[in-house]
Structures are given as structure tokens and as C-alpha cells.
Design a protein around this motif. Structure first.
Motif, short mmCIF file in Angstrom:
data_model
loop_
_atom_site.label_atom_id
_atom_site.label_comp_id
_atom_site.label_asym_id
_atom_site.label_seq_id
_atom_site.Cartn_x
_atom_site.Cartn_y
_atom_site.Cartn_z
N ASN A 35 -8.93 16.69 -6.62
CA ASN A 35 -7.95 15.68 -7.00
C ASN A 35 -7.02 15.32 -5.84
O ASN A 35 -6.72 14.16 -5.61
CB ASN A 35 -7.14 16.14 -8.21
N GLU A 64 -8.98 13.34 -3.13
CA GLU A 64 -9.18 11.95 -3.55
C GLU A 64 -7.88 11.15 -3.41
O GLU A 64 -7.89 10.02 -2.90
CB GLU A 64 -9.67 11.90 -5.00
N SER A 65 -6.77 11.74 -3.80
CA SER A 65 -5.48 11.06 -3.69
C SER A 65 -5.09 10.81 -2.23
O SER A 65 -4.58 9.73 -1.90
CB SER A 65 -4.38 11.89 -4.36
N VAL A 119 -7.14 10.54 0.42
CA VAL A 119 -8.04 9.54 1.00
C VAL A 119 -7.64 8.15 0.51
O VAL A 119 -7.54 7.20 1.29
CB VAL A 119 -9.51 9.86 0.69
N THR A 120 -7.38 8.02 -0.79
CA THR A 120 -6.98 6.73 -1.35
C THR A 120 -5.66 6.25 -0.73
O THR A 120 -5.54 5.09 -0.34
CB THR A 120 -6.83 6.84 -2.88
N ALA A 121 -4.70 7.16 -0.61
CA ALA A 121 -3.37 6.78 -0.10
C ALA A 121 -3.38 6.41 1.38
O ALA A 121 -2.50 5.69 1.83
CB ALA A 121 -2.38 7.91 -0.36
N THR A 122 -4.36 6.91 2.14
CA THR A 122 -4.38 6.64 3.58
C THR A 122 -5.46 5.64 3.99
O THR A 122 -5.58 5.34 5.18
CB THR A 122 -4.58 7.95 4.38
N THR A 123 -6.21 5.12 3.03
CA THR A 123 -7.23 4.11 3.34
C THR A 123 -6.53 2.77 3.62
O THR A 123 -5.74 2.31 2.80
CB THR A 123 -8.24 3.96 2.19
N GLY A 178 -9.89 -1.84 3.73
CA GLY A 178 -11.04 -1.08 3.21
C GLY A 178 -11.76 -0.24 4.26
O GLY A 178 -12.75 0.41 3.94
N ASN A 218 -12.31 2.91 6.96
CA ASN A 218 -12.17 4.34 6.74
C ASN A 218 -10.74 4.80 7.04
O ASN A 218 -10.09 4.26 7.92
CB ASN A 218 -13.15 5.13 7.61
N PRO A 219 -10.28 5.84 6.31
CA PRO A 219 -8.95 6.38 6.61
C PRO A 219 -8.90 6.89 8.05
O PRO A 219 -9.92 7.35 8.58
CB PRO A 219 -8.81 7.55 5.63
#
Length: 128
Positions: free
Chosen positions: A47, A50-51, A53-57, A61, A63-64
Motif C-alpha cells: 500500500n 503504491e501510494s 509511486v502514485t504521489a511521485t509520478t 505520466g 516514470n517517477p
């Protein structure tokens, strides 16, 4: 080791994401259970990863700009012979990196005496 200045997110946001991952993993827990600890750890790591990666992408769109590694340790609180709780843990991590871009952050989630455990999370990021 000096504190890193290259946080990928504000520290308050890191705390929020780590707390949310811990609370979600322990939502149905009623007390420390050694067999469940593996699942709780994996859920927390998945969790939080995932958070992060999502927050730093980036908005485009792509890659982070970071690679992440997460360690989760669940520590059982043990009452000793009717006395106060006794617990002990010591952990250290070292790294060689660019302190301006890379770093590590640690967080303790106190699951409270009701659950009889604490969670210690370490997040490492390396700038790509």
C-alpha cells in the motif's frame, strides 16, 4: 548520517501515507498475531509503495524520478510479569548516495496498547 534534504514529498505527506498504509493493514486486527504479521507487513509495504509511486509520478505520466525500497517491522509489545510493558529493538541502516537527491526516512506507527504492537517503517529513495 546527516538527514537527507532530498525528500520526494513533504514529510507531513510521508507520515500521512505511512499512517494510512498501517491503519488499512491492521483494520481487522484485534491483537498481535505472529501468523498474521507477515500478511500485515506485506500489505503495509504494498500500500505504501503504491501510494509513493502514485504521489511521485509526474503529471505527464512518465516514470517517477525515484526508486523506492520499504522495510516494515512489526514489534510485539509484551507485558512482563504484571509489570510495565517491555520491548526492545535496535536497528541501523547505512548508505552511500547523493545526499541532495537520495535519502531515507523512518516512521513509527503506534498501534496502541489495544493491539499490542508497534510498526517501524523505513523508506529509502534513490533519484534516477
Amino acid at each position: 548520517m546527516p538527514e537527507s534534504t532530498g525528500f520526494p514529498l513533504a514529510e507531513s505527506q510521508l507520515k500521512e501515507l505511512a499512517t494510512k498504509a498501517s491503519e488499512e493493514a491492521l483494520a481487522s486486527a484485534t491483537e498481535y498475531d505472529h501468523i498474521s504479521a507477515q500478511t500485515w507487513n506485506q500489505t503495509i509495504i504494498n500500500n505504501l509503495m503504491e501510494s509513493l509511486v502514485t504521489a511521485t509520478t509526474p503529471a505527464d505520466g512518465s516514470n517517477p524520478p525515484y526508486k523506492f525500497a520499504i522495510n516494515s517491522t512489526i514489534i510485539q509489545n509484551v507485558a512482563g510479569g504484571g509489570g510495565p510493558e517491555k520491548r526492545g529493538m535496535y536497528s541501523s541502516v547505512g548508505a552511500y548516495w547523493n545526499e541532495a537527491k537520495d535519502g531515507m526516512w523512518s516512521f513509527k506507527y503506534d498501534a496502541g496498547s489495544r493491539l499490542g504492537m508497534d510498526i517501524v517503517l523505513s523508506v529509502i529513495w534513490i533519484s534516477i
